[in-house]
Write an enzyme that holds these catalytic residues in place. Structure first.
Site, short mmCIF file in Angstrom:
data_model
loop_
_atom_site.label_atom_id
_atom_site.label_comp_id
_atom_site.label_asym_id
_atom_site.label_seq_id
_atom_site.Cartn_x
_atom_site.Cartn_y
_atom_site.Cartn_z
N LYS A 114 0.83 -1.21 0.00
CA LYS A 114 0.00 0.00 0.00
C LYS A 114 0.87 1.25 0.00
CE LYS A 114 -4.31 -1.47 0.05
NZ LYS A 114 -4.35 -2.82 0.26
N LYS A 197 -4.65 -16.50 -11.64
CA LYS A 197 -5.98 -16.88 -11.17
C LYS A 197 -6.97 -15.73 -11.33
CE LYS A 197 -5.45 -15.82 -6.29
NZ LYS A 197 -5.69 -16.24 -4.94
N LYS A 200 -10.28 -9.90 -8.93
CA LYS A 200 -11.04 -8.71 -9.24
C LYS A 200 -10.17 -7.62 -9.88
CE LYS A 200 -14.44 -5.70 -7.65
NZ LYS A 200 -15.78 -5.66 -7.29
#
Ligand code: TRP
Length: 331
Positions: A114, A197, A200
């Site tokens: 982050k 995979k 989102k």
């Protein structure tokens, strides 16, 4: 029921869930309801680190709750609640912050990611995200937490805080929560972009609420290649991925047929994709239809949330009483 039988899992309200979320988590939660005491919640407080617009947040919370119900989470069997409805979690969070060290949360990979990606918004909530997650887990004295690889470090910290609390206050309030592995071999649901995979953020997923048209469009665009060049060759990753999804949603005969076609160099990817899109649609249609009904039913959603809140608060306040006693916060 098993002895160490309290299971807990949280999901951030980021809107839609995809097939990977379903096969990797939700489907297993539904099964666990019959063998374990289950707590499932929507982590709305966690999502505040990115300051979502209030109407988006509210909508996404209701969206995820409706999806959980549509996929088979039964509020009679499980405790399904919204994190911010249970103020005891926030109180435990404050108390755990006192025994959590800055150095250990700064070292988590999620925090470091982050910092790298959003240097303009390194708020304290982000830093102590693992402490809030530990509070979620410890508030019900949970034993088992089904989490993906990306959450293992957070779970390890929850174990550290459970241990440290017990040691600091010479008590046995918290069991050490363990990662929960489902008995069934872990299914990895690949994305449609040839590699990796379904996720989102990659935009390579099929959502549980996608319409038949959206499904068809996405599947037809899935990455393939020019086709097999020799008989019985091993398919490359993009093709294996399509077979892997087919294995989850199609009849065994269908998969065998297309694998056979591939082995004989007779495969037509267009046919494979059309069949796959149809089978994905058949698979998710019942979930999508239930979702549509539930999402529109504000009364039902409110009732489910209130029931979940009451059950969750009963368990949470019992834990908090023990915690306060151990710390000496009672007269
Ligand atoms: N951090 C988790 C995620 O991003 C969500 C979460 C919050 C969670 N609290 C939890 C998961 C407690 C398991 C247990 O996916």
């Amino acid at each position: 029921m098993e002895q160490q039988n309290i299971v807990l899992s949280g999901v951030r309200p980021t809107g839609d869930l995809h097939l990977g979320n379903y096969f990797g988590a939700l489907r297993n939660f539904v099964r666990l309801q019959d063998t374990h005491v289950c707590y499932f919640f929507i982590a709305d407080l966690h999502s505040l680190t990115t300051h979502p617009a209030p109407e988006d947040l509210n909508r996404n919370v209701r969206h995820v709750m409706a999806l959980y119900l549509a996929a088979g989470i039964d509020p009679e069997k499980s405790t399904l609640y919204i994190q911010s409805d249970v103020p005891e979690i926030s109180e435990l969070y404050l108390l755990l912050n006192m025994i959590a060290y800055v150095g250990e949360v700064e070292r988590t990979t999620t925090f470091k990611d982050k910092v790298r990606l959003h240097p303009g918004n390194i708020n304290i909530g982000l830093l102590s995200y693992p402490v809030l997650m530990a509070s979620d887990i410890l508030i019900h004295r949970s034993h088992k937490v089904p989490v993906g690889k990306d959450q293992e470090q957070h779970l390890e910290l929850a174990r550290v805080y459970a241990r440290r609390f017990n040691n600091t206050y010479k008590c046995t309030v918290f069991p050490e929560p363990e990662a929960f592995n489902f008995d069934t071999t872990l299914v990895k649901v690949p994305g449609l972009n040839g590699t990796g995979k379904m996720s989102k953020s990659e935009g390579n997923g099929i959502f549980l609420t996608d319409s038949p048209e959206e499904i068809l469009k996405k599947v037809m665009k899935a990455v393939t290649d020019k086709g097999p060049v020799e008989c019985n060759q091993t398919p490359p990753e993009p093709i294996q991925n399509l077979f892997a999804i087919m294995k989850l949603v199609s009849a065994p005969d269908t998969l065998a047929y297309f694998k056979g076609q591939y082995a004989q160099c007779a495969i037509r990817y267009g046919d494979l994709k059309k069949q796959l899109a149809e089978d994905i649609n058949l698979f998710i249609a019942p979930i999508r239809e239930r979702f549509d009904d539930i999402f529109r039913n504000d009364d039902l959603l409110r009732k489910v949330a209130a029931t979940g809140r009451d059950k969750a608060r009963a368990s949470a306040s019992a834990t908090l009483r023990e915690v306060r006693k151990a710390i000496g916060l009672t007269v």
